[in-house]
Design a protein around this motif. Structure first.
Motif, mmCIF file in Angstrom:
data_model
loop_
_atom_site.group_PDB
_atom_site.id
_atom_site.type_symbol
_atom_site.label_atom_id
_atom_site.label_comp_id
_atom_site.label_asym_id
_atom_site.label_seq_id
_atom_site.Cartn_x
_atom_site.Cartn_y
_atom_site.Cartn_z
ATOM 1 N N UNK A 156 0.812 -1.217 0.000
ATOM 2 C CA UNK A 156 0.000 0.000 0.000
ATOM 3 C C UNK A 156 0.845 1.267 0.000
ATOM 4 N N UNK A 157 0.400 2.248 -0.739
ATOM 5 C CA UNK A 157 1.084 3.529 -0.811
ATOM 6 C C UNK A 157 0.135 4.580 -1.330
ATOM 7 N N UNK A 158 0.688 5.610 -1.963
ATOM 8 C CA UNK A 158 -0.133 6.702 -2.480
ATOM 9 C C UNK A 158 -1.127 6.216 -3.532
ATOM 10 N N UNK A 159 -0.693 5.287 -4.393
ATOM 11 C CA UNK A 159 -1.592 4.761 -5.427
ATOM 12 C C UNK A 159 -2.792 4.053 -4.805
ATOM 13 N N UNK B 71 -5.062 10.836 -11.226
ATOM 14 C CA UNK B 71 -4.309 9.589 -11.150
ATOM 15 C C UNK B 71 -3.014 9.654 -11.934
ATOM 16 N N UNK B 72 -3.086 10.240 -13.141
ATOM 17 C CA UNK B 72 -1.880 10.367 -13.969
ATOM 18 C C UNK B 72 -0.852 11.255 -13.294
ATOM 19 N N UNK B 73 -1.315 12.311 -12.628
ATOM 20 C CA UNK B 73 -0.394 13.212 -11.940
ATOM 21 C C UNK B 73 0.257 12.523 -10.746
ATOM 22 N N UNK B 74 -0.516 11.724 -10.003
ATOM 23 C CA UNK B 74 0.014 11.058 -8.814
ATOM 24 C C UNK B 74 1.128 10.082 -9.180
ATOM 25 N N UNK B 75 0.867 9.210 -10.158
ATOM 26 C CA UNK B 75 1.887 8.226 -10.528
ATOM 27 C C UNK B 75 2.965 8.828 -11.426
ATOM 28 N N UNK B 76 2.576 9.756 -12.298
ATOM 29 C CA UNK B 76 3.564 10.341 -13.210
ATOM 30 C C UNK B 76 4.572 11.223 -12.520
ATOM 31 N N UNK B 77 4.161 11.895 -11.419
ATOM 32 C CA UNK B 77 5.058 12.795 -10.706
ATOM 33 C C UNK B 77 5.677 12.145 -9.477
ATOM 34 N N UNK B 78 5.391 10.872 -9.267
ATOM 35 C CA UNK B 78 5.903 10.171 -8.090
ATOM 36 C C UNK B 78 7.334 9.690 -8.341
ATOM 37 N N UNK B 79 8.326 10.244 -7.639
ATOM 38 C CA UNK B 79 9.712 9.816 -7.858
ATOM 39 C C UNK B 79 9.943 8.358 -7.502
ATOM 40 N N UNK B 80 9.073 7.797 -6.642
ATOM 41 C CA UNK B 80 9.209 6.383 -6.308
ATOM 42 C C UNK B 80 9.021 5.516 -7.550
ATOM 43 N N UNK B 81 8.119 5.939 -8.439
ATOM 44 C CA UNK B 81 7.933 5.200 -9.679
ATOM 45 C C UNK B 81 9.173 5.265 -10.557
ATOM 46 N N UNK B 82 9.769 6.430 -10.618
ATOM 47 C CA UNK B 82 10.997 6.587 -11.397
ATOM 48 C C UNK B 82 12.105 5.703 -10.844
ATOM 49 N N UNK B 83 12.231 5.661 -9.517
ATOM 50 C CA UNK B 83 13.274 4.850 -8.903
ATOM 51 C C UNK B 83 13.025 3.363 -9.140
ATOM 52 N N UNK B 84 11.756 2.945 -9.207
ATOM 53 C CA UNK B 84 11.462 1.541 -9.509
ATOM 54 C C UNK B 84 12.020 1.168 -10.875
ATOM 55 N N UNK B 85 11.830 2.077 -11.850
ATOM 56 C CA UNK B 85 12.331 1.807 -13.192
ATOM 57 C C UNK B 85 13.852 1.852 -13.247
ATOM 58 N N UNK C 94 -3.236 9.310 4.434
ATOM 59 C CA UNK C 94 -2.087 8.592 3.888
ATOM 60 C C UNK C 94 -1.440 9.384 2.761
ATOM 61 N N UNK C 95 -2.252 9.933 1.855
ATOM 62 C CA UNK C 95 -1.696 10.745 0.767
ATOM 63 C C UNK C 95 -0.980 11.966 1.320
ATOM 64 N N UNK C 96 -1.599 12.619 2.302
ATOM 65 C CA UNK C 96 -0.988 13.803 2.900
ATOM 66 C C UNK C 96 0.323 13.428 3.589
ATOM 67 N N UNK C 97 0.314 12.330 4.350
ATOM 68 C CA UNK C 97 1.514 11.910 5.066
ATOM 69 C C UNK C 97 2.645 11.494 4.137
ATOM 70 N N UNK C 98 2.305 10.752 3.070
ATOM 71 C CA UNK C 98 3.331 10.326 2.118
ATOM 72 C C UNK C 98 3.943 11.541 1.428
ATOM 73 N N UNK C 99 3.091 12.509 1.050
ATOM 74 C CA UNK C 99 3.600 13.721 0.426
ATOM 75 C C UNK C 99 4.520 14.489 1.348
ATOM 76 N N UNK C 100 4.123 14.635 2.627
ATOM 77 C CA UNK C 100 4.958 15.341 3.595
ATOM 78 C C UNK C 100 6.279 14.616 3.814
#
Length: 209
Positions: free
Chosen positions: A20-23, A114-128, A193-199
């Motif tokens: 579980x995470x922001x997504x 949804x596109x903004x959340x995953x597209x701007x999430x650096x965690x997704x970039x690091x996964x790749x 959760x979204x607020x906390x993950x962003x912070x």
């Protein structure tokens, strides 16, 4: 590509997607606040399509190697999560008889969020950058180009995201749709959760400056 390698990647990727995470938080919130979870999930998958294109083109490495650009991406994504999470906390909504909720957003807006959340999430970039390269093979006759392999693995990741997030969103609607109080509590938890993950992302980036 070797089928055993693809299955290994699929197993690892499913484990990561199921954490579980922001997504997840956004999917649950969208499932309980909107008429359909499909636009929100489609947006999340589209964001990962952007990551796939960047990785296949070799641009992901350039982004990761640019501290200023990565900081800007992290700050923008984290600030968006904080703003979205605060909005959910202020207006959690409650599913009504027609399956919609007060404060529900339209399909196009849910998709874009949804596109903004995953597209701007650096965690997704690091996964790749950290996970996906471990399953790429180079050299040898008949090997697919690295860009093509990256695209194939990216498509598998997008498929995993679509399957898991749709299941999560639909499960949330089915289990909590007839329980307004519980649904409101879960939506608020998702917003928190979204607020906390962003912070947390913001704090991590500030600490590395």
């Amino acid at each position: 590509m070797d089928s055993a390698l693809l299955l290994s990647f699929l197993a690892v990727d499913l484990l990561l997607v199921c954490v579980p995470g922001a997504d997840w938080a956004y999917t649950i919130s969208a499932g309980l606040r909107g008429r359909s979870v499909a636009p929100a999930v489609g947006g999340l998958v589209t964001g990962y399509a952007v990551h796939t294109v960047l990785a296949a083109a070799g641009l992901a490495v350039l982004v990761a190697g640019s501290p200023a650009l990565l900081t800007a991406l992290t700050a923008a994504g984290a600030a968006y999560l904080v703003w979205l999470g605060w909005g959910v906390l202020r207006r959690p909504g409650t599913p009504g008889a027609d399956g919609t909720a007060a404060g529900a957003v339209s399909g196009p807006r849910a998709f874009l969020r949804g596109a903004a959340i995953s597209g701007m999430n650096p965690k997704g970039l690091l996964l790749y950058l950290s996970v996906l390269p471990q399953f790429l093979t180079t050299g040898g006759a008949g090997r697919l180009p690295v860009a093509v392999q990256t695209g194939v693995l990216g498509l598998l990741h997008m498929g995993c995201c679509a399957a898991v997030y749709l299941a999560v969103g639909l499960a949330a609607r089915t289990v909590l749709g007839a329980r307004p109080a519980a649904a409101r509590a879960v939506v608020r938890t998702s917003g928190a959760a979204m607020l906390g993950i962003g912070a947390l992302l913001l704090a991590q980036r500030v600490a590395t400056l």
